[in-house]
Design a protein around this motif. Structure first.
Motif, PDB file in Angstrom:
ATOM      1  N   GLY A 265       2.417  58.263  32.499  1.00  0.00           N
ATOM      2  CA  GLY A 265       3.108  57.650  33.643  1.00  0.00           C
ATOM      3  C   GLY A 265       2.263  57.497  34.897  1.00  0.00           C
ATOM      4  N   HIS A 266       0.954  57.710  34.785  1.00  0.00           N
ATOM      5  CA  HIS A 266       0.099  57.728  35.987  1.00  0.00           C
ATOM      6  C   HIS A 266       0.178  56.435  36.788  1.00  0.00           C
ATOM      7  CE1 HIS A 266      -1.340  60.785  33.288  1.00  0.00           C
ATOM      8  NE2 HIS A 266      -1.972  61.372  34.286  1.00  0.00           N
ATOM      9  N   ARG A 267       0.167  55.305  36.088  1.00  0.00           N
ATOM     10  CA  ARG A 267       0.168  54.040  36.819  1.00  0.00           C
ATOM     11  C   ARG A 267       1.499  53.802  37.521  1.00  0.00           C
ATOM     12  NH1 ARG A 267      -1.581  48.502  33.947  1.00  0.00           N
ATOM     13  NH2 ARG A 267      -0.673  47.366  35.683  1.00  0.00           N
ATOM     14  N   LEU A 268       2.579  54.324  36.940  1.00  0.00           N
ATOM     15  CA  LEU A 268       3.904  54.178  37.567  1.00  0.00           C
ATOM     16  C   LEU A 268       3.963  54.950  38.881  1.00  0.00           C
ATOM     17  CD1 LEU A 268       6.157  54.630  34.411  1.00  0.00           C
ATOM     18  CD2 LEU A 268       5.690  52.494  35.625  1.00  0.00           C
ATOM     19  N   ASN A 271       1.499  52.997  41.409  1.00  0.00           N
ATOM     20  CA  ASN A 271       2.031  51.744  41.971  1.00  0.00           C
ATOM     21  C   ASN A 271       3.364  51.941  42.691  1.00  0.00           C
ATOM     22  OD1 ASN A 271       4.101  51.657  40.042  1.00  0.00           O
ATOM     23  ND2 ASN A 271       3.085  50.142  38.756  1.00  0.00           N
ATOM     24  N   GLY A 272       3.758  53.217  42.867  1.00  0.00           N
ATOM     25  CA  GLY A 272       4.936  53.527  43.679  1.00  0.00           C
ATOM     26  C   GLY A 272       6.266  53.375  42.968  1.00  0.00           C
ATOM     27  N   SER A 273       6.264  53.155  41.656  1.00  0.00           N
ATOM     28  CA  SER A 273       7.528  52.998  40.923  1.00  0.00           C
ATOM     29  C   SER A 273       8.246  54.343  40.762  1.00  0.00           C
ATOM     30  CB  SER A 273       7.289  52.431  39.523  1.00  0.00           C
ATOM     31  OG  SER A 273       6.542  51.261  39.569  1.00  0.00           O
ATOM     32  N   VAL A 274       7.464  55.426  40.713  1.00  0.00           N
ATOM     33  CA  VAL A 274       8.039  56.771  40.533  1.00  0.00           C
ATOM     34  C   VAL A 274       7.492  57.657  41.651  1.00  0.00           C
ATOM     35  CG1 VAL A 274       8.047  58.791  39.002  1.00  0.00           C
ATOM     36  CG2 VAL A 274       8.231  56.524  38.009  1.00  0.00           C
ATOM     37  N   GLU A 275       8.384  58.430  42.276  1.00  0.00           N
ATOM     38  CA  GLU A 275       7.971  59.335  43.359  1.00  0.00           C
ATOM     39  C   GLU A 275       7.030  60.420  42.818  1.00  0.00           C
ATOM     40  OE1 GLU A 275      10.771  60.306  46.266  1.00  0.00           O
ATOM     41  OE2 GLU A 275      10.661  58.098  46.350  1.00  0.00           O
ATOM     42  N   HIS A 276       6.166  60.926  43.699  1.00  0.00           N
ATOM     43  CA  HIS A 276       5.189  61.913  43.257  1.00  0.00           C
ATOM     44  C   HIS A 276       5.850  63.160  42.677  1.00  0.00           C
ATOM     45  CE1 HIS A 276       1.631  64.770  43.916  1.00  0.00           C
ATOM     46  NE2 HIS A 276       1.413  64.045  42.853  1.00  0.00           N
ATOM     47  N   GLU A 277       6.948  63.569  43.315  1.00  0.00           N
ATOM     48  CA  GLU A 277       7.621  64.791  42.856  1.00  0.00           C
ATOM     49  C   GLU A 277       8.171  64.618  41.429  1.00  0.00           C
ATOM     50  OE1 GLU A 277      11.273  67.448  44.342  1.00  0.00           O
ATOM     51  OE2 GLU A 277      10.106  66.505  45.967  1.00  0.00           O
ATOM     52  N   PHE A 279       7.090  62.414  39.267  1.00  0.00           N
ATOM     53  CA  PHE A 279       5.919  62.272  38.394  1.00  0.00           C
ATOM     54  C   PHE A 279       5.405  63.636  37.969  1.00  0.00           C
ATOM     55  CE2 PHE A 279       1.210  62.119  38.142  1.00  0.00           C
ATOM     56  CZ  PHE A 279       1.103  61.401  36.964  1.00  0.00           C
ATOM     57  N   ARG A 280       5.279  64.548  38.953  1.00  0.00           N
ATOM     58  CA  ARG A 280       4.743  65.887  38.647  1.00  0.00           C
ATOM     59  C   ARG A 280       5.665  66.665  37.723  1.00  0.00           C
ATOM     60  NH1 ARG A 280       2.849  69.067  43.796  1.00  0.00           N
ATOM     61  NH2 ARG A 280       3.480  70.669  42.329  1.00  0.00           N
ATOM     62  N   ARG A 281       6.968  66.536  37.961  1.00  0.00           N
ATOM     63  CA  ARG A 281       7.937  67.246  37.114  1.00  0.00           C
ATOM     64  C   ARG A 281       7.905  66.689  35.685  1.00  0.00           C
ATOM     65  NH1 ARG A 281      13.004  65.604  35.637  1.00  0.00           N
ATOM     66  NH2 ARG A 281      13.021  63.937  37.183  1.00  0.00           N
ATOM     67  N   ILE A 282       7.926  65.369  35.576  1.00  0.00           N
ATOM     68  CA  ILE A 282       8.071  64.750  34.248  1.00  0.00           C
ATOM     69  C   ILE A 282       6.794  64.867  33.422  1.00  0.00           C
ATOM     70  CG2 ILE A 282       8.624  62.609  33.014  1.00  0.00           C
ATOM     71  CD1 ILE A 282      10.308  61.840  35.538  1.00  0.00           C
ATOM     72  N   ARG A 283       5.649  64.756  34.067  1.00  0.00           N
ATOM     73  CA  ARG A 283       4.405  64.789  33.276  1.00  0.00           C
ATOM     74  C   ARG A 283       4.187  66.140  32.603  1.00  0.00           C
ATOM     75  NH1 ARG A 283      -1.113  65.255  36.769  1.00  0.00           N
ATOM     76  NH2 ARG A 283      -1.907  65.212  34.642  1.00  0.00           N
ATOM     77  N   LYS A 284       4.877  67.179  33.127  1.00  0.00           N
ATOM     78  CA  LYS A 284       4.745  68.529  32.531  1.00  0.00           C
ATOM     79  C   LYS A 284       5.605  68.698  31.277  1.00  0.00           C
ATOM     80  CE  LYS A 284       3.763  71.114  36.761  1.00  0.00           C
ATOM     81  NZ  LYS A 284       4.774  71.177  37.837  1.00  0.00           N
ATOM     82  N   ALA A 298      13.929  58.096  35.654  1.00  0.00           N
ATOM     83  CA  ALA A 298      13.429  58.159  37.039  1.00  0.00           C
ATOM     84  C   ALA A 298      13.195  56.762  37.610  1.00  0.00           C
ATOM     85  CB  ALA A 298      12.129  58.977  37.076  1.00  0.00           C
ATOM     86  N   LEU A 299      12.892  55.801  36.751  1.00  0.00           N
ATOM     87  CA  LEU A 299      12.721  54.417  37.199  1.00  0.00           C
ATOM     88  C   LEU A 299      14.058  53.760  37.530  1.00  0.00           C
ATOM     89  CD1 LEU A 299      10.036  53.253  34.653  1.00  0.00           C
ATOM     90  CD2 LEU A 299       9.818  52.998  37.113  1.00  0.00           C
ATOM     91  N   GLY A 300      15.162  54.405  37.143  1.00  0.00           N
ATOM     92  CA  GLY A 300      16.486  53.911  37.505  1.00  0.00           C
ATOM     93  C   GLY A 300      17.191  53.124  36.413  1.00  0.00           C
TER      94      GLY A 300
END
Ligand code: ZN
Length: 316
Positions: A265-268, A271-277, A279-284, A298-300
């Protein structure tokens, strides 16, 4: 709705896996990503892979997944081309798994040029197939070929949806690049088949043609056309993921994962599609099926995107 079965036929399924060069390196990477030993590629891969997958489904938010067989390349006259393609997963592999586990639904794969295509279709329907999957550009299928009309009509009569790969592809070798075009799906659509365009015609590599707008234009013409967002949480295919949330497009979107294709999900985030918080939660999240689902939440994407398959699949 879009999970690949993988196997090497070691235990006698009749399937095979032949990986060369870049595809071999990619397969090794995928296997390790999934938490399976790289040696699984030489062992009883069907068993190791399906048991691992079953655990992932059970510990995820998903009730069930459509597990896909993988047909061989054929010439248009029906001659199988065992010299082309990188894998073969026979329909019985997924039909048997689906019979044993309610978490698996069988997505069969039949080249419509096969001399026994209509009989195989009947057989698979009788054994509980929920959809038919093909990759026109990798399996050498021109969906607009008039010779395949009886095959599409039979699918329409049985209410068996077609999941067809559209757009570029880099995990499986390409045989005919032109067949990535979603416009060729006009013929099965006119025959009344529910068609789900995998990846919504998006490109896989930087030099592929992008068919997303062609696919989106076809939605207005064909009420029986849909698209899946499988493999779109990635570095290479995520460009149109946000476009799929547009109000005229989202009601035609189905969730699919494209497992074992990696979820990144790094590019998401970049490019601002997913909030940093988020992103950090989900990538784990270790489970790739769950990680993919959570990124899309998270993208809605609405709940209907994750449950729409129930209305379209041939569930008995
Ligand atoms: Zn796929």
């Amino acid at each position: 709705m879009h999970v690949h079965m993988v196997g090497n036929g070691v235990a006698g399924s009749g399937g095979w896996l032949r990986l060369k060069g870049w595809h071999r390196a990619l397969a090794g990477f995928m296997v390790r990503q999934l938490g399976m030993p790289a040696s699984a590629l030489e062992g009883d891969l069907e068993k190791i892979y399906s048991e691992h997958l079953l655990e992932l489904v059970r510990e995820s938010s998903l009730d069930a997944i459509v597990l896909l067989a993988h047909e061989r390349v054929h010439d248009p006259d029906g001659t199988p081309r065992e010299d082309l393609g990188s894998m073969f997963v026979p329909n019985d592999v997924v039909l048997d798994l689906a019979q044993r586990h309610p978490e698996f639904l069988a997505g069969v794969s039949i080249h419509p040029a096969r001399r026994d295509a209509l009989e195989e279709l009947d057989r698979c329907i009788a054994h509980g197939a929920v959809l038919m999957k093909c990759l026109p550009n990798c399996q050498n299928i021109d969906p607009s070929d008039r010779r395949y009309v009886p095959f599409w009509r039979k699918m329409a009569d049985a209410r068996l949806p077609l999941l067809a790969h559209t757009g570029g592809e880099h995990t499986v070798p390409i045989v005919n690049k032109k067949f990535a075009d979603p416009k060729l799906l006009g013929t099965p659509l006119e025959c009344g088949v529910v068609v789900i365009a995998a990846h919504c015609g998006t490109r896989s590599g930087a030099f592929d043609r992008d068919y997303f707008d062609d696919w989106a234009a076809m939605l207005r013409e064909f009420p029986n056309l849909y698209g899946d967002i499988s493999a779109m949480v990635s570095l290479n295919r995520c460009a149109h993921l946000k476009d799929c949330r547009q109000p005229e497009i989202e009601p035609r979107i189905l969730h699919g994962s494209d497992f074992p294709v990696p979820v990144l999900g790094h590019r998401l985030w970049l490019n601002g599609s997913v909030e940093h918080e988020s992103f950090r939660r989900i990538r784990k999240i270790d489970n790739p099926l769950e990680r993919d689902f959570q990124f899309k939440k998270a993208l809605g994407f609405s709940d209907e995107v994750f449950t729409r398959a129930e209305k379209l699949l041939r569930l008995t």
